[in-house]
Design an enzyme around this catalytic site. Sequence first.
Site, PDB file in Angstrom:
ATOM      1  N   GLU A  88       0.595  -1.223  -0.022  1.00 48.00           N
ATOM      2  CA  GLU A  88      -0.130   0.162  -0.006  1.00 48.00           C
ATOM      3  C   GLU A  88       0.691   1.089   0.010  1.00 48.00           C
ATOM      4  O   GLU A  88       2.107   1.129   0.413  1.00 48.00           O
ATOM      5  CB  GLU A  88      -0.910   0.135   1.272  1.00 48.00           C
ATOM      6  CG  GLU A  88      -0.149  -0.549   2.602  1.00 48.00           C
ATOM      7  CD  GLU A  88      -0.518   0.740   3.692  1.00 48.00           C
ATOM      8  OE1 GLU A  88      -1.050   1.858   3.096  1.00 48.00           O
ATOM      9  OE2 GLU A  88      -0.696   0.224   4.891  1.00 48.00           O
TER      10      GLU A  88
ATOM     11  N   SER B  40     -12.214   2.097  11.262  1.00 47.69           N
ATOM     12  CA  SER B  40     -11.181   1.889   9.955  1.00 47.69           C
ATOM     13  C   SER B  40     -12.158   1.195   8.993  1.00 47.69           C
ATOM     14  O   SER B  40     -12.634   0.158   9.279  1.00 47.69           O
ATOM     15  CB  SER B  40      -9.911   1.262  10.125  1.00 47.69           C
ATOM     16  OG  SER B  40      -9.130   1.034   8.825  1.00 47.69           O
ATOM     17  N   ALA B  41     -12.242   1.435   7.827  1.00 49.31           N
ATOM     18  CA  ALA B  41     -12.805   0.908   6.797  1.00 49.31           C
ATOM     19  C   ALA B  41     -12.086  -0.427   6.304  1.00 49.31           C
ATOM     20  O   ALA B  41     -12.445  -1.257   5.543  1.00 49.31           O
ATOM     21  CB  ALA B  41     -12.949   1.745   5.562  1.00 49.31           C
TER      22      ALA B  41
ATOM     23  N   ASP C 111     -15.473   5.919  15.455  1.00 46.43           N
ATOM     24  CA  ASP C 111     -14.194   5.659  14.353  1.00 46.43           C
ATOM     25  C   ASP C 111     -13.700   4.261  14.471  1.00 46.43           C
ATOM     26  O   ASP C 111     -13.162   3.935  15.262  1.00 46.43           O
ATOM     27  CB  ASP C 111     -13.068   6.465  15.012  1.00 46.43           C
ATOM     28  CG  ASP C 111     -12.171   6.833  14.004  1.00 46.43           C
ATOM     29  OD1 ASP C 111     -12.077   6.115  12.759  1.00 46.43           O
ATOM     30  OD2 ASP C 111     -11.130   7.560  14.103  1.00 46.43           O
TER      31      ASP C 111
ATOM     32  N   LYS D 240      -2.670  -1.420  14.511  1.00 53.84           N
ATOM     33  CA  LYS D 240      -1.898  -0.109  15.123  1.00 53.84           C
ATOM     34  C   LYS D 240      -2.130   0.148  16.775  1.00 53.84           C
ATOM     35  O   LYS D 240      -3.151  -0.024  17.114  1.00 53.84           O
ATOM     36  CB  LYS D 240      -2.127   1.090  14.384  1.00 53.84           C
ATOM     37  CG  LYS D 240      -1.140   1.249  12.907  1.00 53.84           C
ATOM     38  CD  LYS D 240      -1.305   2.424  12.352  1.00 53.84           C
ATOM     39  CE  LYS D 240      -2.751   2.486  11.716  1.00 53.84           C
ATOM     40  NZ  LYS D 240      -2.423   1.777  10.467  1.00 53.84           N
TER      41      LYS D 240
HETATM   42  N1  PSU Z   1       0.635   0.644   8.610  1.00 48.03           N
HETATM   43  C1  PSU Z   1       1.474   1.591   8.934  1.00 48.03           C
HETATM   44  N2  PSU Z   1       1.390   2.833   8.641  1.00 48.03           N
HETATM   45  C2  PSU Z   1       0.139   3.234   8.182  1.00 48.03           C
HETATM   46  C3  PSU Z   1      -0.894   2.360   7.779  1.00 48.03           C
HETATM   47  C4  PSU Z   1      -0.709   0.943   8.041  1.00 48.03           C
HETATM   48  O1  PSU Z   1       2.529   1.299   9.404  1.00 48.03           O
HETATM   49  O2  PSU Z   1      -0.009   4.429   7.974  1.00 48.03           O
HETATM   50  C5  PSU Z   1      -2.127   2.991   7.108  1.00 48.03           C
HETATM   51  C6  PSU Z   1      -3.026   1.974   6.291  1.00 48.03           C
HETATM   52  O3  PSU Z   1      -2.878   2.321   4.982  1.00 48.03           O
HETATM   53  C7  PSU Z   1      -4.348   1.852   6.887  1.00 48.03           C
HETATM   54  C8  PSU Z   1      -4.270   3.036   7.604  1.00 48.03           C
HETATM   55  O4  PSU Z   1      -5.031   1.420   5.932  1.00 48.03           O
HETATM   56  O5  PSU Z   1      -3.177   3.296   8.106  1.00 48.03           O
HETATM   57  C9  PSU Z   1      -5.543   3.302   8.500  1.00 48.03           C
HETATM   58  O6  PSU Z   1      -6.086   4.398   8.406  1.00 48.03           O
HETATM   59  P1  PSU Z   1      -7.422   4.757   9.217  1.00 48.03           P
HETATM   60  O7  PSU Z   1      -7.388   4.225  10.545  1.00 48.03           O
HETATM   61  O8  PSU Z   1      -8.092   6.108   8.802  1.00 48.03           O
HETATM   62  O9  PSU Z   1      -8.419   3.798   8.536  1.00 48.03           O
HETATM   63 MN    MN Z   2     -11.218   6.612  10.883  1.00 45.81          MN
END
Ligand code: PSU
Ligand code: MN
Length: 309
Positions: free
Chosen positions: A30, A145-146, A143, A164
């Site tokens: 990604e 994540s999708a 909140d 995370k």
């Molecule tokens: N893994 C990492 N760093 C990141 C991400 C994943 O080490 O920044 C990204 C991925 O693209 C994941 C996104 O889909 O963080 C999640 O964002 P959100 O919490 O807004 O869905």
């Molecule tokens: Mn979000």
Amino acid sequence: MHAATTPSRPILSPEVAGALRDGRPVVALESTLLAHGLPRPDNRAAADHVEAAVRAGGAVPATIAVLDGVPRVGLTPAEVDRVCADPELAKLGVRDLPVAAALGLSGATTVSSTALLAEAAGIAVFATGGLGGVHRQAADTFDESADLTALSRTSLVLVCAGVKSILDVPATLERLESLSVTVLGYRTTTFPGFYVADSGSTLDWSVADAEQAAAVFAARRPLAPGAVVVANPLPADEQLDPVLHDRVIADALAAADAAGVRGKAVTPFVLDHLHRASEGATLAVNVRLVLRNAELAGRIASALAARAA
Ligand code: PSU
Ligand code: MN
């Protein structure tokens, strides 16, 4: 007028197209973690190192992003430059792909949109750092994540270091169960905690090697759509100091709250705050875990290709 592009029909690089045609292993990568998860200019070298780690695992890397409205699977060095250098680059989840396609916009793809585009391209293995999931105040903010719902619909192996650790990890594991996403620990039943080896949650299942991970995916694919998540922990001697970890995460979440950050800006804001507050310690660990996941993903893709041969 922009030429009509189909957001779910990506353009493949010659190398990726050739590998898929020949049944050789390919790993999707990604671009949001490059554009929004790692600081410029360190992200540019990291992009090359991650691709090299996939090759070390025996597979062809396919970094995915949307450039000028066109979803691209496998980027040229100049295209990786664009992804890593542009501070205005959008962050595109699945719901954003049609907007980028119709308006000719560029953006980095998250786990959710990368998984969709990888599957459309015929790629079965994907490596990232940490999954998105349920945020700690989700009961108030909604909140989530999708990434999670996307993984319930997309058939691929996703190699990550857990979710995370800025998130509510037990709640995220509950959602993954509800969504029938298969979760495997790689050589452990301790669910990894991204920057740290142990999230405090446990898993039902572990696999001993890349071949077993490939076998689980091969058994899942005809059964039901959805992902097999392979959670690959950092070794304890490579993790972030857990005391530093807990302190900087509490600070970063408080800073995000105080700044009123909402929506898709939350994760990039918190990661950036962590990299600063830890004086680069979280950055070094983040890059290290992504490299390890990329190499393992290369080996799982190789094992899958060997099963098909
Ligand atoms: N893994 C990492 N760093 C990141 C991400 C994943 O080490 O920044 C990204 C991925 O693209 C994941 C996104 O889909 O963080 C999640 O964002 P959100 O919490 O807004 O869905
Ligand atoms: Mn979000």
